[in-house]
Enzyme design. Structure first.
Site, short mmCIF file in Angstrom:
data_model
loop_
_atom_site.label_atom_id
_atom_site.label_comp_id
_atom_site.label_asym_id
_atom_site.label_seq_id
_atom_site.Cartn_x
_atom_site.Cartn_y
_atom_site.Cartn_z
N ASP A 12 21.80 11.29 28.59
CA ASP A 12 22.37 11.81 29.83
C ASP A 12 21.69 13.13 30.18
O ASP A 12 21.58 14.03 29.33
CB ASP A 12 23.88 12.03 29.68
CG ASP A 12 24.49 12.71 30.90
OD1 ASP A 12 24.49 12.10 31.98
OD2 ASP A 12 24.94 13.86 30.77
N ASP A 110 20.65 9.53 36.27
CA ASP A 110 20.65 10.55 35.22
C ASP A 110 21.05 10.03 33.84
O ASP A 110 21.32 10.81 32.94
CB ASP A 110 21.57 11.71 35.62
CG ASP A 110 23.02 11.26 35.82
OD1 ASP A 110 23.28 10.04 35.80
OD2 ASP A 110 23.89 12.14 36.01
N GLU A 111 21.08 8.70 33.68
CA GLU A 111 21.50 8.16 32.40
C GLU A 111 20.71 6.90 32.06
O GLU A 111 20.43 6.09 32.95
CB GLU A 111 23.01 7.85 32.45
CG GLU A 111 23.66 7.72 31.09
CD GLU A 111 25.17 7.76 31.18
OE1 GLU A 111 25.81 6.82 30.67
OE2 GLU A 111 25.72 8.73 31.77
#
Length: 416
Positions: A12, A110-111
């Site tokens: 993350d 974002d992950e």
């Protein structure tokens, strides 16, 4: 059955949008009170992200602008979605320097999940050491901080990220089968576990389950009787079991629903809100056609103006369809049945109960309306794909109450 053990990383990027803005200003995300929000939209606009510094001070990342702390000199950054996509692409390049594309699942901007299992001998280091190297490589290339969860499967790595990495000084934490009872079972409320929402939490609470351990100890057959296949899945997840493998298609999860939500910049009343319903029905139907699916359930959620509060969330069954007119008709029926006549500030539309679209359909000899609509929608899809969404729109979208024309140029709901 003995469960397979893999080495999965869930990575993350911490406060991604805010960290990008800090880095590009030469600021430290952990020392800077930066907020990503479009304040030109008014105090009610949503804050997309706050820096790790503000998060540590207790400022939520999804509040409204007017809810931000008044003390201190906040740095306000207008969202730049195109730039965030560029940085995300750079991070993906880092992932691909460690694993092959088939062992990478980009979960969101974002992950991401990385399956290190095939590379154990190649790197000759344990998962935690390799996670540290991935984290360091991301920081070196983009200056963006990250957190990493490690697990025997995708679920465990995600839970390790969400539940343990924040307490780790290194930002890296692991959850394995042998630690599930200690790390996961005490968790409450149940909505704190990935995959359990507030509504499911209330239903589980009504059956006497308040911790994940309660689910793990519950009779799996009774869970299945109450919740169907989801009940069995909950039981297995409570034991840390997840048999999905990235390279075998874990990243290609079946589509369960399509839809969208809009928070409006001013109060809407009938008939202006009907224009939104038509646009959102068009959007849902377009996604259904793209996926070659039909929906048998239409869901409408309405939130009223803050001055009044409240709203409703209702759904209805329909014959399987990908027709915007039929979805719109269902939305109108739901609205007219449940609306209290108050100003509307948020609208959410969702089409679910999906099934594969039949390749052939028996048409009536006496009416060709559905056939004409199908051919029209296909033509509009072709034009939009080739020339952009603004090239083929309903006339109603040019009314003051329409939003589709402006949304067609946005990236992630914001200007690039």
């Amino acid at each position: 059955m003995k469960e397979e053990r893999r080495d999965i990383l869930c990575v993350d990027l911490k406060s991604f949008y805010a960290s990008v803005e800090c880095v590009e200003r030469g600021l430290d995300p952990f020392k800077t009170p930066l907020v990503v929000a479009d304040t030109s939209r008014g105090g009610g606009s949503i804050v997309l992200a706050v820096s790790p510094y503000l998060k540590k001070r207790g400022v939520p990342s999804r509040c409204r602008v007017f809810e931000l702390p008044k003390d201190g000199d906040l740095v306000i950054a207008k969202p730049r979605m195109r730039r965030y996509l560029e940085v995300s692409r750079d991070v993906v390049a880092v992932y691909l320097s460690f694993v092959a594309p088939e062992d990478l699942h980009v979960y969101s901007i974002d992950e991401a999940f990385l399956d290190l299992t095939p590379y154990r001998n190649y790197y000759d280091m344990d998962a935690r050491a390799l996670a540290a190297r991935v984290k360091e490589s991301i920081l070196k290339k983009t200056e963006i901080p990250s957190s990493i969860g490690i697990g025997d499967n995708l679920l465990q790595s995600k839970l390790a990220l969400d539940l343990k990495s924040k307490q780790s000084q290194t930002g890296i934490a692991a959850m394995r089968y042998e630690t599930i009872e200690k790390d996961l079972w005490p968790l409450r409320p149940l909505s704190g576990m990935w995959g359990i929402g507030r509504r499911m939490e209330r239903r589980l609470n009504a059956l006497g389950m308040f911790t994940v351990g309660d689910i793990a100890r519950f009779d799996v057959e009774k869970l299945h009787a109450h919740f169907g296949i989801i009940g069995s899945e909950l039981y297995h997840h409570a034991h840390g079991i997840d048999r999905a493998v990235i390279s075998k298609g874990a990243s290609r999860m079946p589509l369960k629903s399509v839809g969208l939500g809009q928070t409006l910049f001013e109060d809407y009343t009938a008939p202006a809100v009907f224009t939104l319903f038509l646009e959102m029905a068009d959007d849902a139907a377009e996604r259904l056609r793209f996926a070659r699916k039909e929906a048998s359930t239409v869901h409408l959620a309405i939130s009223y103006s803050k001055a009044f509060g409240g709203g409703f969330s209702r759904q209805m069954r329909i014959d399987p369809t990908d027709s915007p007119e039929e979805i719109f008709s269902a939305l109108m029926q739901l609205f007219r049945t449940h609306d209290e006549g108050l100003p509307v500030r948020r609208v959410t539309v969702r089409a679910s109960g999906l099934s594969d679209k039949k390749p052939f359909e028996q048409l009536s000899l006496f009416t060709r309306e559905k056939d004409r609509e199908t051919r029209l929608m296909r033509a509009m899809d072709y034009v939009r794909e080739k020339y952009g969404k603004r090239s083929a729109m309903r006339l109603s979208s040019y009314f003051d109450s329409g939003t589709a024309y402006d949304r067609a140029t946005l990236i992630g709901g914001h200007h690039g």
